[in-house]
Motif scaffolding. Structure first.
Motif, PDB file in Angstrom:
ATOM      1  N   SER A 146       8.166  -9.058 -50.824  1.00  0.00           N
ATOM      2  CA  SER A 146       7.143  -9.556 -51.749  1.00  0.00           C
ATOM      3  C   SER A 146       7.731  -9.875 -53.117  1.00  0.00           C
ATOM      4  O   SER A 146       7.358 -10.873 -53.750  1.00  0.00           O
ATOM      5  CB  SER A 146       6.015  -8.527 -51.892  1.00  0.00           C
ATOM      6  N   GLU A 147       8.661  -9.057 -53.593  1.00  0.00           N
ATOM      7  CA  GLU A 147       9.289  -9.314 -54.881  1.00  0.00           C
ATOM      8  C   GLU A 147      10.145 -10.570 -54.833  1.00  0.00           C
ATOM      9  O   GLU A 147      10.232 -11.315 -55.820  1.00  0.00           O
ATOM     10  CB  GLU A 147      10.144  -8.120 -55.295  1.00  0.00           C
ATOM     11  N   THR A 148      10.766 -10.820 -53.685  1.00  0.00           N
ATOM     12  CA  THR A 148      11.650 -11.985 -53.551  1.00  0.00           C
ATOM     13  C   THR A 148      10.865 -13.267 -53.369  1.00  0.00           C
ATOM     14  O   THR A 148      11.170 -14.297 -53.976  1.00  0.00           O
ATOM     15  CB  THR A 148      12.601 -11.783 -52.351  1.00  0.00           C
ATOM     16  N   VAL A 149       9.834 -13.227 -52.535  1.00  0.00           N
ATOM     17  CA  VAL A 149       9.044 -14.429 -52.219  1.00  0.00           C
ATOM     18  C   VAL A 149       7.957 -14.674 -53.259  1.00  0.00           C
ATOM     19  O   VAL A 149       7.396 -15.753 -53.326  1.00  0.00           O
ATOM     20  CB  VAL A 149       8.438 -14.294 -50.801  1.00  0.00           C
ATOM     21  N   PRO A 203       3.868 -13.032 -50.951  1.00  0.00           N
ATOM     22  CA  PRO A 203       3.517 -13.743 -49.709  1.00  0.00           C
ATOM     23  C   PRO A 203       2.120 -13.335 -49.265  1.00  0.00           C
ATOM     24  O   PRO A 203       1.631 -12.256 -49.612  1.00  0.00           O
ATOM     25  CB  PRO A 203       4.584 -13.268 -48.721  1.00  0.00           C
ATOM     26  N   ARG A 204       1.479 -14.182 -48.495  1.00  0.00           N
ATOM     27  CA  ARG A 204       0.110 -13.907 -48.062  1.00  0.00           C
ATOM     28  C   ARG A 204      -0.048 -13.857 -46.544  1.00  0.00           C
ATOM     29  O   ARG A 204      -1.049 -13.375 -46.043  1.00  0.00           O
ATOM     30  CB  ARG A 204      -0.835 -14.977 -48.638  1.00  0.00           C
ATOM     31  N   ARG A 223      -1.972 -10.657 -45.348  1.00  0.00           N
ATOM     32  CA  ARG A 223      -2.307 -10.592 -43.924  1.00  0.00           C
ATOM     33  C   ARG A 223      -1.017 -10.382 -43.161  1.00  0.00           C
ATOM     34  O   ARG A 223      -0.081 -11.178 -43.255  1.00  0.00           O
ATOM     35  CB  ARG A 223      -2.974 -11.887 -43.467  1.00  0.00           C
ATOM     36  N   ILE A 224      -0.950  -9.286 -42.416  1.00  0.00           N
ATOM     37  CA  ILE A 224       0.265  -8.970 -41.677  1.00  0.00           C
ATOM     38  C   ILE A 224      -0.087  -8.717 -40.216  1.00  0.00           C
ATOM     39  O   ILE A 224      -1.060  -8.020 -39.908  1.00  0.00           O
ATOM     40  CB  ILE A 224       0.996  -7.763 -42.314  1.00  0.00           C
ATOM     41  N   ALA A 225       0.665  -9.331 -39.329  1.00  0.00           N
ATOM     42  CA  ALA A 225       0.397  -9.201 -37.898  1.00  0.00           C
ATOM     43  C   ALA A 225       1.717  -9.207 -37.146  1.00  0.00           C
ATOM     44  O   ALA A 225       2.764  -9.579 -37.696  1.00  0.00           O
ATOM     45  CB  ALA A 225      -0.490 -10.353 -37.415  1.00  0.00           C
ATOM     46  N   VAL A 255       3.250 -19.198 -41.694  1.00  0.00           N
ATOM     47  CA  VAL A 255       3.734 -17.871 -42.088  1.00  0.00           C
ATOM     48  C   VAL A 255       4.695 -18.035 -43.256  1.00  0.00           C
ATOM     49  O   VAL A 255       5.550 -18.924 -43.257  1.00  0.00           O
ATOM     50  CB  VAL A 255       4.430 -17.188 -40.891  1.00  0.00           C
ATOM     51  N   ASP A 256       4.574 -17.183 -44.274  1.00  0.00           N
ATOM     52  CA  ASP A 256       5.440 -17.308 -45.450  1.00  0.00           C
ATOM     53  C   ASP A 256       6.338 -16.096 -45.682  1.00  0.00           C
ATOM     54  O   ASP A 256       6.964 -15.986 -46.735  1.00  0.00           O
ATOM     55  CB  ASP A 256       4.603 -17.592 -46.704  1.00  0.00           C
TER      56      ASP A 256
END
Length: 340
Positions: A166-169, A172-173, A204-206, A231-232
């Motif tokens: 998350s810190e790098t991207v 992300p969602r 959203r994580i799957a 997907v990001d």
């Protein structure tokens, strides 16, 4: 390569049958010679040597340092499921039927198949969380004939990986966790807290599940699906199949411009973006030390499971630039290594 190594590793490719390997009789060997069986979910038998990747270099290199020389006082039977999880049970039965002095399982799922088949042959396991994975019920007092090392000490490490991603991207969602279909239970139960925590911050994580046959086509298919789903961010789970296919995964992530965080630095060495996890080389050297203890008469139940407490963060700045990303100063400051 001895004939039994080749047959054990390749016979399982038959779609409808599992051919039992032909074993040379070793009953007449010198009492000083030990025979171990080493099994992996995907690595080809010929790669499971001291000249193979980091995992095997570390294990067999440490055994050699401890005085075990293959072909002299050590015989090694190598087995692989070649990425086909539906063969785990047959593979486990074949290994136990060969009556080795010791079984080295580089897989939690295969260790679960081995567990009910023998209470007398010592089994050493290298896996993720061995309790969550159903390998043992207690790390300090392992079950009967099974002990080993955890290469992914605790499920909380996934929270850190998501944080670093998350810190790098930059927030992300739509994130996926790449796992084999054989690890569905791991996703549904072990990572439930991760899904809940991600949902609270709007991520959203799957899971994205690979087919039972883990080949190049299976990986390409799921990466195409992730691109369609926009997907990001991707988290690659710790299963051994992924390590065997690390170059393919890193290449597909680059092709689809998908930022990914990996469990071990071996992925970053071949072009992955970043990794956070345990030192596999150190873990395998410790597994070799356990092998030595068992060979000298120690009982697995008396050897606590080893859990590493040191984790390493490795960043690949070249890959980040190719994705149009830049690692924040906060990550660069704490990274154990930055590959330029």
């Amino acid at each position: 390569m001895r004939r039994r190594e080749f047959i054990a590793g390749t016979a399982i490719t038959a779609a409808l049958s599992f051919a039992k390997p032909v074993y040379a009789q070793t009953d007449a060997r010198s009492p000083g010679i030990k025979r171990i069986a080493i099994v992996h979910t995907a690595e080809k038998p010929e790669g499971m040597t001291i000249n193979g990747r980091l995992t095997f270099k570390a294990y067999f290199g440490e055994l050699k340092r401890l005085g075990y020389v293959e072909g002299q006082n050590l015989l090694v039977d190598r087995y692989s499921a070649l990425g086909q999880s539906d063969h785990y049970g047959d593979l486990a039965r074949t290994i136990v039927a060969s009556h080795p002095d010791l079984i080295i399982s580089l897989s939690g799922p295969i260790a679960r198949q081995l567990k009910p088949l023998t209470t007398t042959i010592p089994i050493l396991v290298s896996s993720g969380d061995p309790v969550a994975g159903g390998v043992v019920t207690n790390l300090a007092r392992p079950d009967k004939n099974i002990t080993g090392v955890s290469v992914d000490a605790g499920l909380g490490v996934y929270d850190k990986r998501l944080q670093f991603l998350s810190e790098t991207v930059r927030n992300p969602r739509n994130v996926r966790v790449l796992i084999p279909s054989s690890a569905t239970m791991f996703w549904e139960t072990g990572l439930a807290p991760l899904r809940e925590a991600a949902g609270r911050v709007g991520i959203r994580i799957a899971a994205v599940l690979l087919s039972e046959k883990l080949d190049g086509a299976a990986y390409e298919r799921v990466f195409d699906e992730m691109e369609t789903d926009r997907v990001d961010g991707l988290m690659v789970a710790h299963q051994g199949e992924h390590l065997t296919n690390r170059q393919l995964i890193a290449d597909l992530a680059a092709k689809h411009r998908l930022p990914a965080v990996y469990p071990h630095r071996e992925f970053v060495d071949v072009g992955g973006l970043l990794s956070y996890g345990t030192d596999l080389g150190d873990a395998m050297r410790r597994l070799a030390d356990m092998t030595d203890q068992v060979m000298k008469g120690a009982k697995p139940a008396g050897i606590p499971f080893y859990q590493q407490t040191k984790f390493e963060l490795v960043l690949n700045r070249t890959t980040a630039k190719s994705l149009g990303l830049e690692f924040p100063v906060s990550l660069l400051a704490v990274a154990d290594e930055v590959i330029e």
